[in-house]
Design an enzyme around this catalytic site. Sequence first.
Site, PDB file in Angstrom:
ATOM      1  CB  CYS A  18       9.329   0.900  18.550  1.00  0.00           C
ATOM      2  SG  CYS A  18       9.912  -0.397  19.667  1.00  0.00           S
ATOM      3  CG  LEU A  56     -19.668   6.627  -6.439  1.00  0.00           C
ATOM      4  CD1 LEU A  56     -19.322   7.689  -7.463  1.00  0.00           C
ATOM      5  CD2 LEU A  56     -18.662   5.467  -6.523  1.00  0.00           C
ATOM      6  CD  GLU A  57     -22.547   3.521  -2.750  1.00  0.00           C
ATOM      7  OE1 GLU A  57     -22.975   3.101  -3.829  1.00  0.00           O
ATOM      8  OE2 GLU A  57     -21.884   2.842  -1.960  1.00  0.00           O
ATOM      9  NE  ARG A 113      -3.760   0.064   1.789  1.00  0.00           N
ATOM     10  CZ  ARG A 113      -4.448   0.730   2.703  1.00  0.00           C
ATOM     11  NH1 ARG A 113      -4.484   0.283   3.940  1.00  0.00           N
ATOM     12  NH2 ARG A 113      -5.105   1.804   2.383  1.00  0.00           N
ATOM     13  CD  GLN A 140     -13.052   7.551   8.210  1.00  0.00           C
ATOM     14  OE1 GLN A 140     -13.483   6.553   8.775  1.00  0.00           O
ATOM     15  NE2 GLN A 140     -13.722   8.143   7.247  1.00  0.00           N
ATOM     16  CG  ASN A 141      -8.289   8.378   3.039  1.00  0.00           C
ATOM     17  OD1 ASN A 141      -9.091   7.521   3.419  1.00  0.00           O
ATOM     18  ND2 ASN A 141      -8.582   9.264   2.102  1.00  0.00           N
ATOM     19  CB  CYS A 194      10.388   1.860  23.436  1.00  0.00           C
ATOM     20  SG  CYS A 194      10.970   2.541  21.868  1.00  0.00           S
ATOM     21  CG  HIS A 240      -8.226   5.517  10.844  1.00  0.00           C
ATOM     22  ND1 HIS A 240      -9.210   5.108   9.984  1.00  0.00           N
ATOM     23  CD2 HIS A 240      -8.853   5.731  12.036  1.00  0.00           C
ATOM     24  CE1 HIS A 240     -10.386   5.079  10.609  1.00  0.00           C
ATOM     25  NE2 HIS A 240     -10.194   5.472  11.856  1.00  0.00           N
TER      26      HIS A 240
HETATM   27  N1  APR Z   1     -15.850   9.506  -5.258  1.00  0.00           N
HETATM   28  C1  APR Z   1     -16.545   9.652  -4.091  1.00  0.00           C
HETATM   29  N2  APR Z   1     -16.841   8.628  -3.289  1.00  0.00           N
HETATM   30  C2  APR Z   1     -16.427   7.401  -3.662  1.00  0.00           C
HETATM   31  C3  APR Z   1     -15.700   7.160  -4.850  1.00  0.00           C
HETATM   32  C4  APR Z   1     -15.419   8.289  -5.674  1.00  0.00           C
HETATM   33  N3  APR Z   1     -14.744   8.191  -6.813  1.00  0.00           N
HETATM   34  N4  APR Z   1     -15.449   5.844  -4.926  1.00  0.00           N
HETATM   35  C5  APR Z   1     -15.990   5.266  -3.851  1.00  0.00           C
HETATM   36  N5  APR Z   1     -16.590   6.201  -3.069  1.00  0.00           N
HETATM   37  C6  APR Z   1     -17.308   6.034  -1.797  1.00  0.00           C
HETATM   38  C7  APR Z   1     -18.046   4.716  -1.661  1.00  0.00           C
HETATM   39  O1  APR Z   1     -19.351   4.827  -2.213  1.00  0.00           O
HETATM   40  C8  APR Z   1     -18.053   4.516  -0.150  1.00  0.00           C
HETATM   41  O2  APR Z   1     -19.203   5.125   0.433  1.00  0.00           O
HETATM   42  O3  APR Z   1     -16.336   6.029  -0.776  1.00  0.00           O
HETATM   43  C9  APR Z   1     -16.789   5.256   0.315  1.00  0.00           C
HETATM   44  C10 APR Z   1     -15.642   4.336   0.741  1.00  0.00           C
HETATM   45  O4  APR Z   1     -16.030   3.610   1.869  1.00  0.00           O
HETATM   46  P1  APR Z   1     -15.038   2.565   2.573  1.00  0.00           P
HETATM   47  O5  APR Z   1     -14.408   1.672   1.567  1.00  0.00           O
HETATM   48  O6  APR Z   1     -15.792   1.924   3.672  1.00  0.00           O
HETATM   49  O7  APR Z   1     -13.846   3.494   3.144  1.00  0.00           O
HETATM   50  P2  APR Z   1     -13.815   4.376   4.471  1.00  0.00           P
HETATM   51  O8  APR Z   1     -15.181   4.882   4.808  1.00  0.00           O
HETATM   52  O9  APR Z   1     -12.728   5.360   4.301  1.00  0.00           O
HETATM   53  O10 APR Z   1     -13.383   3.306   5.563  1.00  0.00           O
HETATM   54  C11 APR Z   1     -13.193   3.743   6.890  1.00  0.00           C
HETATM   55  O11 APR Z   1     -12.391   1.580   7.469  1.00  0.00           O
HETATM   56  O12 APR Z   1     -11.146  -0.365   7.309  1.00  0.00           O
HETATM   57  C12 APR Z   1     -11.170   0.910   7.751  1.00  0.00           C
HETATM   58  O13 APR Z   1      -9.329   2.000   8.542  1.00  0.00           O
HETATM   59  C13 APR Z   1     -10.035   1.798   7.358  1.00  0.00           C
HETATM   60  O14 APR Z   1     -10.027   4.206   7.346  1.00  0.00           O
HETATM   61  C14 APR Z   1     -10.720   3.071   6.911  1.00  0.00           C
HETATM   62  C15 APR Z   1     -12.087   2.955   7.548  1.00  0.00           C
END
Ligand code: APR
Length: 232
Positions: free
Chosen positions: A116, A201-202, A58, A90-91, A119, A108
Amino acid sequence: MGQGNIVILTGAGISAESGLGTFRDEDGLWARHAIEDVATPEGFARDPGLVHAFYNARRAQAAAATPNPAHAALARLEAGYPGEVLIITQNIDDLHKRAGSRNVLHMHGTLAGALCHACDHRWTAPPEMTAEAPCPACSAAATRPDVVWFGEIPYGAEVIDAALATASTFVSIGTSGQVYPAAAYAQHCHRLGAHTVELNLEPSRGARDFNERAYGPASEVVPAWVDRLLGA
Ligand code: APR
Protein backbone atom coordinates in the site's frame (compact mmCIF):
# COMPACT_ATOMS: atom_id res chain seq x y z
CA MET A 1 36.71 -26.87 -1.89
CA GLY A 2 36.87 -23.51 -0.11
CA GLN A 3 34.70 -22.69 2.86
CA GLY A 4 34.33 -18.93 2.56
CA ASN A 5 31.02 -17.23 1.93
CA ILE A 6 29.60 -17.28 -1.58
CA VAL A 7 27.41 -14.41 -2.78
CA ILE A 8 25.49 -15.02 -6.00
CA LEU A 9 23.81 -12.23 -7.96
CA THR A 10 21.17 -13.42 -10.40
CA GLY A 11 19.28 -11.64 -13.16
CA ALA A 12 16.68 -12.36 -15.81
CA GLY A 13 19.01 -14.67 -17.78
CA ILE A 14 18.74 -17.42 -15.15
CA SER A 15 14.97 -17.60 -15.68
CA ALA A 16 15.09 -17.29 -19.50
CA GLU A 17 15.07 -21.04 -20.05
CA SER A 18 12.04 -21.31 -17.75
CA GLY A 19 10.24 -19.25 -20.40
CA LEU A 20 10.38 -15.86 -18.66
CA GLY A 21 11.60 -13.11 -20.95
CA THR A 22 14.68 -11.03 -20.18
CA PHE A 23 14.62 -7.22 -20.34
CA ARG A 24 17.35 -6.12 -22.72
CA ASP A 25 17.81 -9.02 -25.13
CA GLU A 26 16.31 -8.72 -28.62
CA ASP A 27 12.53 -8.96 -28.12
CA GLY A 28 13.06 -8.48 -24.36
CA LEU A 29 10.42 -6.82 -22.17
CA TRP A 30 11.92 -3.36 -22.65
CA ALA A 31 11.64 -3.68 -26.44
CA ARG A 32 7.88 -4.14 -26.07
CA HIS A 33 7.06 -1.88 -23.10
CA ALA A 34 8.26 1.59 -22.20
CA ILE A 35 10.22 1.53 -18.92
CA GLU A 36 8.83 4.92 -17.92
CA ASP A 37 5.25 3.66 -18.37
CA VAL A 38 5.41 0.39 -16.42
CA ALA A 39 8.47 0.54 -14.14
CA THR A 40 8.52 3.99 -12.55
CA PRO A 41 6.46 5.61 -9.76
CA GLU A 42 5.51 8.35 -12.25
CA GLY A 43 4.15 5.79 -14.73
CA PHE A 44 2.09 4.20 -11.96
CA ALA A 45 0.68 7.59 -10.92
CA ARG A 46 -0.31 8.28 -14.56
CA ASP A 47 -1.95 4.95 -15.33
CA PRO A 48 -2.14 2.42 -12.48
CA GLY A 49 -4.40 0.14 -14.54
CA LEU A 50 -1.72 -0.29 -17.23
CA VAL A 51 0.96 -1.02 -14.63
CA HIS A 52 -1.21 -3.58 -12.83
CA ALA A 53 -2.03 -5.27 -16.16
CA PHE A 54 1.71 -5.55 -16.91
CA TYR A 55 2.55 -7.14 -13.55
CA ASN A 56 -0.61 -9.30 -13.50
CA ALA A 57 0.54 -10.81 -16.80
CA ARG A 58 4.04 -11.37 -15.45
CA ARG A 59 2.64 -12.91 -12.25
CA ALA A 60 0.56 -15.39 -14.28
CA GLN A 61 3.54 -16.22 -16.50
CA ALA A 62 5.84 -16.78 -13.50
CA ALA A 63 3.24 -18.97 -11.76
CA ALA A 64 3.06 -21.18 -14.86
CA ALA A 65 6.87 -21.44 -15.16
CA THR A 66 9.03 -24.05 -13.47
CA PRO A 67 12.61 -23.76 -12.19
CA ASN A 68 15.29 -24.92 -14.65
CA PRO A 69 18.55 -26.81 -13.98
CA ALA A 70 20.37 -23.54 -13.16
CA HIS A 71 17.99 -22.75 -10.27
CA ALA A 72 18.23 -26.39 -9.13
CA ALA A 73 22.04 -26.31 -9.19
CA LEU A 74 22.13 -23.25 -6.90
CA ALA A 75 19.82 -24.99 -4.42
CA ARG A 76 22.16 -28.00 -4.53
CA LEU A 77 25.10 -25.68 -3.87
CA GLU A 78 23.43 -24.17 -0.79
CA ALA A 79 22.65 -27.65 0.56
CA GLY A 80 26.11 -29.11 -0.12
CA TYR A 81 28.53 -26.26 0.51
CA PRO A 82 30.06 -25.94 3.98
CA GLY A 83 30.12 -22.12 4.00
CA GLU A 84 27.25 -19.66 3.64
CA VAL A 85 25.57 -19.21 0.26
CA LEU A 86 23.44 -16.10 -0.31
CA ILE A 87 21.49 -15.47 -3.51
CA ILE A 88 20.79 -11.82 -4.21
CA THR A 89 18.30 -11.81 -7.04
CA GLN A 90 17.14 -8.94 -9.20
CA ASN A 91 14.32 -11.19 -10.39
CA ILE A 92 10.78 -10.79 -9.11
CA ASP A 93 9.80 -14.40 -9.90
CA ASP A 94 9.99 -17.04 -7.15
CA LEU A 95 11.88 -19.72 -9.08
CA HIS A 96 14.90 -19.80 -6.71
CA LYS A 97 12.65 -20.58 -3.75
CA ARG A 98 10.64 -23.11 -5.72
CA ALA A 99 13.88 -24.86 -6.69
CA GLY A 100 14.74 -25.19 -2.98
CA SER A 101 17.08 -22.25 -2.29
CA ARG A 102 16.42 -20.79 1.15
CA ASN A 103 18.81 -17.89 1.56
CA VAL A 104 17.36 -15.61 -1.13
CA LEU A 105 17.15 -11.82 -1.03
CA HIS A 106 14.79 -10.16 -3.56
CA MET A 107 16.48 -6.79 -3.99
CA HIS A 108 13.90 -5.66 -6.58
CA GLY A 109 10.88 -6.99 -4.66
CA THR A 110 8.62 -9.82 -5.73
CA LEU A 111 5.48 -10.48 -7.76
CA ALA A 112 4.12 -12.34 -4.74
CA GLY A 113 3.83 -9.12 -2.74
CA ALA A 114 1.32 -6.25 -2.60
CA LEU A 115 2.22 -2.90 -1.07
CA CYS A 116 0.00 0.00 0.00
CA HIS A 117 1.67 3.24 -1.03
CA ALA A 118 -0.50 5.16 1.43
CA CYS A 119 0.55 3.32 4.64
CA ASP A 120 3.37 0.93 3.53
CA HIS A 121 1.42 -2.15 4.64
CA ARG A 122 2.52 -5.32 2.80
CA TRP A 123 0.48 -8.45 2.09
CA THR A 124 0.33 -11.42 -0.29
CA ALA A 125 -0.65 -10.32 -3.78
CA PRO A 126 -3.77 -11.90 -5.30
CA PRO A 127 -3.27 -13.28 -8.83
CA GLU A 128 -5.00 -10.20 -10.30
CA MET A 129 -4.29 -6.89 -8.60
CA THR A 130 -6.29 -3.72 -9.26
CA ALA A 131 -5.66 -0.12 -8.27
CA GLU A 132 -9.16 0.07 -6.74
CA ALA A 133 -8.65 -2.80 -4.25
CA PRO A 134 -8.61 -1.37 -0.71
CA CYS A 135 -5.57 -1.89 1.52
CA PRO A 136 -6.45 -4.45 4.24
CA ALA A 137 -4.81 -2.18 6.86
CA CYS A 138 -5.88 1.39 6.02
CA SER A 139 -8.58 0.86 3.35
CA ALA A 140 -6.95 3.32 0.93
CA ALA A 141 -7.29 2.41 -2.74
CA ALA A 142 -3.51 2.65 -3.12
CA THR A 143 -2.43 -0.89 -3.92
CA ARG A 144 0.73 -1.40 -5.94
CA PRO A 145 2.95 -4.40 -6.67
CA ASP A 146 5.74 -4.79 -4.11
CA VAL A 147 8.44 -4.35 -6.73
CA VAL A 148 11.23 -1.78 -6.88
CA TRP A 149 10.91 0.61 -9.81
CA PHE A 150 13.50 2.85 -11.46
CA GLY A 151 14.12 5.78 -9.16
CA GLU A 152 13.37 3.72 -6.01
CA ILE A 153 15.80 2.28 -3.49
CA PRO A 154 16.42 -1.48 -3.78
CA TYR A 155 15.63 -3.66 -0.77
CA GLY A 156 18.13 -5.21 1.62
CA ALA A 157 21.03 -2.74 1.22
CA GLU A 158 22.43 -3.38 4.70
CA VAL A 159 22.37 -7.16 4.39
CA ILE A 160 23.83 -6.92 0.87
CA ASP A 161 26.66 -4.59 1.93
CA ALA A 162 27.62 -6.89 4.79
CA ALA A 163 27.52 -9.99 2.57
CA LEU A 164 29.63 -8.37 -0.17
CA ALA A 165 32.20 -7.25 2.39
CA THR A 166 32.79 -10.81 3.61
CA ALA A 167 32.33 -12.76 0.36
CA SER A 168 35.24 -14.94 -0.67
CA THR A 169 33.52 -15.74 -3.96
CA PHE A 170 31.11 -13.51 -5.89
CA VAL A 171 29.18 -15.01 -8.80
CA SER A 172 27.10 -13.08 -11.32
CA ILE A 173 24.58 -15.12 -13.31
CA GLY A 174 22.31 -14.03 -16.17
CA THR A 175 22.53 -10.29 -15.76
CA SER A 176 23.64 -7.69 -18.29
CA GLY A 177 25.27 -5.50 -15.63
CA GLN A 178 23.43 -2.36 -16.68
CA VAL A 179 21.34 -1.56 -13.61
CA TYR A 180 22.89 -0.11 -10.46
CA PRO A 181 23.58 -0.75 -7.65
CA ALA A 182 23.78 -4.47 -8.61
CA ALA A 183 26.02 -3.66 -11.57
CA ALA A 184 28.73 -2.42 -9.18
CA TYR A 185 28.87 -5.50 -6.93
CA ALA A 186 31.43 -7.44 -9.02
CA GLN A 187 33.89 -4.56 -9.15
CA HIS A 188 33.41 -3.94 -5.43
CA CYS A 189 34.10 -7.59 -4.51
CA HIS A 190 36.98 -7.79 -6.99
CA ARG A 191 38.67 -4.81 -5.31
CA LEU A 192 38.14 -6.41 -1.90
CA GLY A 193 40.00 -9.49 -3.13
CA ALA A 194 37.15 -11.94 -3.65
CA HIS A 195 37.25 -14.49 -6.47
CA THR A 196 34.73 -13.20 -9.01
CA VAL A 197 32.88 -15.38 -11.50
CA GLU A 198 30.61 -14.52 -14.43
CA LEU A 199 28.21 -17.15 -15.81
CA ASN A 200 26.18 -15.65 -18.65
CA LEU A 201 25.15 -16.15 -22.25
CA GLU A 202 27.65 -13.48 -23.32
CA PRO A 203 30.15 -11.11 -21.66
CA SER A 204 28.31 -8.44 -19.68
CA ARG A 205 29.24 -4.79 -19.55
CA GLY A 206 31.49 -5.37 -16.50
CA ALA A 207 33.15 -8.56 -17.78
CA ARG A 208 36.66 -7.33 -16.93
CA ASP A 209 35.84 -7.44 -13.20
CA PHE A 210 35.65 -11.25 -13.26
CA ASN A 211 38.56 -13.64 -12.59
CA GLU A 212 36.65 -16.59 -14.03
CA ARG A 213 34.08 -16.61 -16.84
CA ALA A 214 31.94 -19.19 -18.57
CA TYR A 215 29.57 -18.29 -21.37
CA GLY A 216 26.58 -20.34 -22.49
CA PRO A 217 22.99 -21.07 -21.44
CA ALA A 218 22.54 -20.90 -17.66
CA SER A 219 21.03 -24.40 -17.63
CA GLU A 220 24.43 -25.72 -18.75
CA VAL A 221 27.10 -23.39 -17.35
CA VAL A 222 25.62 -23.07 -13.84
CA PRO A 223 25.30 -26.83 -13.07
CA ALA A 224 28.81 -27.38 -14.51
CA TRP A 225 30.28 -24.66 -12.26
CA VAL A 226 28.45 -25.98 -9.17
CA ASP A 227 29.65 -29.53 -9.90
CA ARG A 228 33.25 -28.30 -10.17
CA LEU A 229 32.94 -26.39 -6.89
CA LEU A 230 31.36 -29.28 -5.00
CA GLY A 231 33.86 -31.70 -6.53
CA ALA A 232 31.02 -33.86 -7.88
N1 APR B 1 21.46 -18.16 -19.87
C1 APR B 1 22.32 -17.25 -19.32
N2 APR B 1 22.23 -15.94 -19.57
C2 APR B 1 21.26 -15.52 -20.39
C3 APR B 1 20.33 -16.39 -21.00
C4 APR B 1 20.47 -17.78 -20.71
N3 APR B 1 19.66 -18.70 -21.22
N4 APR B 1 19.49 -15.66 -21.76
C5 APR B 1 19.87 -14.39 -21.65
N5 APR B 1 20.94 -14.28 -20.83
C6 APR B 1 21.69 -13.08 -20.42
C7 APR B 1 21.76 -11.99 -21.47
O1 APR B 1 22.87 -12.21 -22.33
C8 APR B 1 21.91 -10.74 -20.62
O2 APR B 1 23.28 -10.46 -20.36
O3 APR B 1 20.99 -12.51 -19.33
C9 APR B 1 21.21 -11.12 -19.30
C10 APR B 1 19.85 -10.45 -19.10
O4 APR B 1 20.03 -9.07 -18.99
P1 APR B 1 18.79 -8.08 -18.74
O5 APR B 1 17.68 -8.38 -19.68
O6 APR B 1 19.33 -6.70 -18.76
O7 APR B 1 18.26 -8.48 -17.28
P2 APR B 1 18.83 -8.06 -15.85
O8 APR B 1 20.31 -7.86 -15.91
O9 APR B 1 18.30 -9.03 -14.87
O10 APR B 1 18.14 -6.65 -15.62
C11 APR B 1 18.37 -5.98 -14.40
O11 APR B 1 16.77 -4.33 -15.02
O12 APR B 1 14.77 -3.46 -15.79
C12 APR B 1 15.44 -3.94 -14.72
O13 APR B 1 14.44 -4.42 -12.73
C13 APR B 1 14.79 -5.03 -13.93
O14 APR B 1 15.87 -6.57 -12.44
C14 APR B 1 15.90 -6.03 -13.73
C15 APR B 1 17.14 -5.21 -13.98
